[in-house]
Design a protein around this motif. Structure first.
Motif, PDB file in Angstrom:
ATOM      1  N   GLU A  82       0.931  -1.136   0.152  1.00  0.00           N
ATOM      2  CA  GLU A  82      -0.066   0.197   0.135  1.00  0.00           C
ATOM      3  C   GLU A  82       0.683   1.449  -0.045  1.00  0.00           C
ATOM      4  O   GLU A  82       1.900   1.209   0.771  1.00  0.00           O
ATOM      5  CB  GLU A  82      -0.946   0.223   1.153  1.00  0.00           C
ATOM      6  CG  GLU A  82      -1.789  -1.021   1.089  1.00  0.00           C
ATOM      7  CD  GLU A  82      -2.971  -0.855   0.249  1.00  0.00           C
ATOM      8  OE1 GLU A  82      -3.422   0.275   0.103  1.00  0.00           O
ATOM      9  OE2 GLU A  82      -3.643  -1.817  -0.043  1.00  0.00           O
ATOM     10  N   ASP A  83       0.464   2.280  -0.772  1.00  0.00           N
ATOM     11  CA  ASP A  83       1.140   3.378  -0.675  1.00  0.00           C
ATOM     12  C   ASP A  83       1.713   4.071   0.496  1.00  0.00           C
ATOM     13  O   ASP A  83       2.707   4.818   0.541  1.00  0.00           O
ATOM     14  CB  ASP A  83       0.623   4.388  -1.742  1.00  0.00           C
ATOM     15  CG  ASP A  83       0.664   4.108  -3.169  1.00  0.00           C
ATOM     16  OD1 ASP A  83       1.518   3.170  -3.414  1.00  0.00           O
ATOM     17  OD2 ASP A  83      -0.218   4.632  -4.067  1.00  0.00           O
ATOM     18  N   ILE A  84       0.608   4.130   1.493  1.00  0.00           N
ATOM     19  CA  ILE A  84       0.588   4.610   2.640  1.00  0.00           C
ATOM     20  C   ILE A  84       1.747   3.879   3.560  1.00  0.00           C
ATOM     21  O   ILE A  84       2.185   4.603   4.424  1.00  0.00           O
ATOM     22  CB  ILE A  84      -0.693   4.791   3.188  1.00  0.00           C
ATOM     23  CG1 ILE A  84      -0.704   5.626   4.459  1.00  0.00           C
ATOM     24  CG2 ILE A  84      -0.956   3.509   3.799  1.00  0.00           C
ATOM     25  CD1 ILE A  84      -2.177   5.887   5.410  1.00  0.00           C
ATOM     26  N   ASP A  85       1.996   2.754   3.279  1.00  0.00           N
ATOM     27  CA  ASP A  85       2.870   2.003   4.095  1.00  0.00           C
ATOM     28  C   ASP A  85       4.230   2.100   3.789  1.00  0.00           C
ATOM     29  O   ASP A  85       5.187   2.095   4.757  1.00  0.00           O
ATOM     30  CB  ASP A  85       2.725   0.378   3.987  1.00  0.00           C
ATOM     31  CG  ASP A  85       1.104   0.118   4.652  1.00  0.00           C
ATOM     32  OD1 ASP A  85       0.700   0.854   5.569  1.00  0.00           O
ATOM     33  OD2 ASP A  85       0.536  -0.803   4.074  1.00  0.00           O
ATOM     34  N   GLY A  86       4.649   2.325   2.745  1.00  0.00           N
ATOM     35  CA  GLY A  86       6.043   2.360   2.130  1.00  0.00           C
ATOM     36  C   GLY A  86       6.975   3.242   2.733  1.00  0.00           C
ATOM     37  O   GLY A  86       8.139   3.136   3.285  1.00  0.00           O
ATOM     38  N   PRO A  87       6.484   4.641   2.878  1.00  0.00           N
ATOM     39  CA  PRO A  87       7.443   5.786   3.569  1.00  0.00           C
ATOM     40  C   PRO A  87       7.495   5.238   5.074  1.00  0.00           C
ATOM     41  O   PRO A  87       8.538   5.689   5.813  1.00  0.00           O
ATOM     42  CB  PRO A  87       6.625   7.114   3.368  1.00  0.00           C
ATOM     43  CG  PRO A  87       5.729   6.696   2.373  1.00  0.00           C
ATOM     44  CD  PRO A  87       5.367   5.295   2.196  1.00  0.00           C
ATOM     45  N   GLU A  88       6.446   4.902   5.884  1.00  0.00           N
ATOM     46  CA  GLU A  88       6.480   4.667   7.231  1.00  0.00           C
ATOM     47  C   GLU A  88       7.458   3.595   7.395  1.00  0.00           C
ATOM     48  O   GLU A  88       8.235   3.449   8.338  1.00  0.00           O
ATOM     49  CB  GLU A  88       5.253   4.210   7.705  1.00  0.00           C
ATOM     50  CG  GLU A  88       5.139   3.840   9.215  1.00  0.00           C
ATOM     51  CD  GLU A  88       3.762   3.630   9.733  1.00  0.00           C
ATOM     52  OE1 GLU A  88       3.833   3.046  10.659  1.00  0.00           O
ATOM     53  OE2 GLU A  88       2.856   4.140   9.021  1.00  0.00           O
ATOM     54  N   LEU A  89       7.524   2.296   6.646  1.00  0.00           N
ATOM     55  CA  LEU A  89       8.315   1.245   6.753  1.00  0.00           C
ATOM     56  C   LEU A  89       9.968   1.700   6.459  1.00  0.00           C
ATOM     57  O   LEU A  89      10.773   1.486   7.177  1.00  0.00           O
ATOM     58  CB  LEU A  89       7.837   0.205   5.546  1.00  0.00           C
ATOM     59  CG  LEU A  89       8.878  -1.112   5.429  1.00  0.00           C
ATOM     60  CD1 LEU A  89       8.607  -1.978   6.738  1.00  0.00           C
ATOM     61  CD2 LEU A  89       8.721  -1.535   4.353  1.00  0.00           C
ATOM     62  N   THR A  90       9.906   2.621   5.362  1.00  0.00           N
ATOM     63  CA  THR A  90      11.298   3.031   5.081  1.00  0.00           C
ATOM     64  C   THR A  90      12.047   3.762   6.140  1.00  0.00           C
ATOM     65  O   THR A  90      13.115   3.672   6.811  1.00  0.00           O
ATOM     66  CB  THR A  90      11.442   3.745   3.781  1.00  0.00           C
ATOM     67  OG1 THR A  90      10.872   2.748   2.990  1.00  0.00           O
ATOM     68  CG2 THR A  90      12.669   4.173   3.500  1.00  0.00           C
TER      69      THR A  90
END
Length: 112
Positions: free
Chosen positions: A55-63
């Motif tokens: 999900e697009d929302i999860d990528g920045p948070e995970l990174t």
């Protein structure tokens, strides 16, 4: 796969399904290759990837969580072996925040 990168360290793959197993079209299904495996052949030791599209929302948070953990001692003291723990802690925080299973279960760490 034929590239040899002797100084390769960590590969953080942000494409959808970067660790998804796909059999070659005309070959036997037991010969599989993933983008993550190809990165290992090139010389990267640990690889972070996904089994399906994130999900697009999860990528920045995970990174952010992964790199924040890996840089916790400063930018000059980075150990790529910390990447496995970093991925574990990032996905654990997603679980604890109530993120649905399908949004964090596909994140994988391959290698050392």
């Amino acid at each position: 796969m034929q590239a040899r990168l002797p100084n390769a360290e960590l590969a953080f793959l942000s494409t959808g399904g970067s660790a998804e197993i796909m059999a070659p079209e005309s070959e036997t299904p037991d010969e599989v290759l993933t983008l993550a495996a190809a990165m290992q052949f090139c010389g990267f030791r640990p690889i972070v990837g996904t089994l399906w599209t994130m999900e697009d929302i999860d990528g920045p948070e995970l990174t952010e969580k992964v790199y924040k953990y890996m840089l916790r001692h400063g930018p000059d003291i980075i150990n790529v072996r910390d990447s496995a723990v970093a991925v574990h802690l990032a996905t654990k925080s997603m679980r604890e925040a109530g993120v649905p299973l399908h949004r964090w279960a596909m994140i994988v760490h391959v290698g050392i």
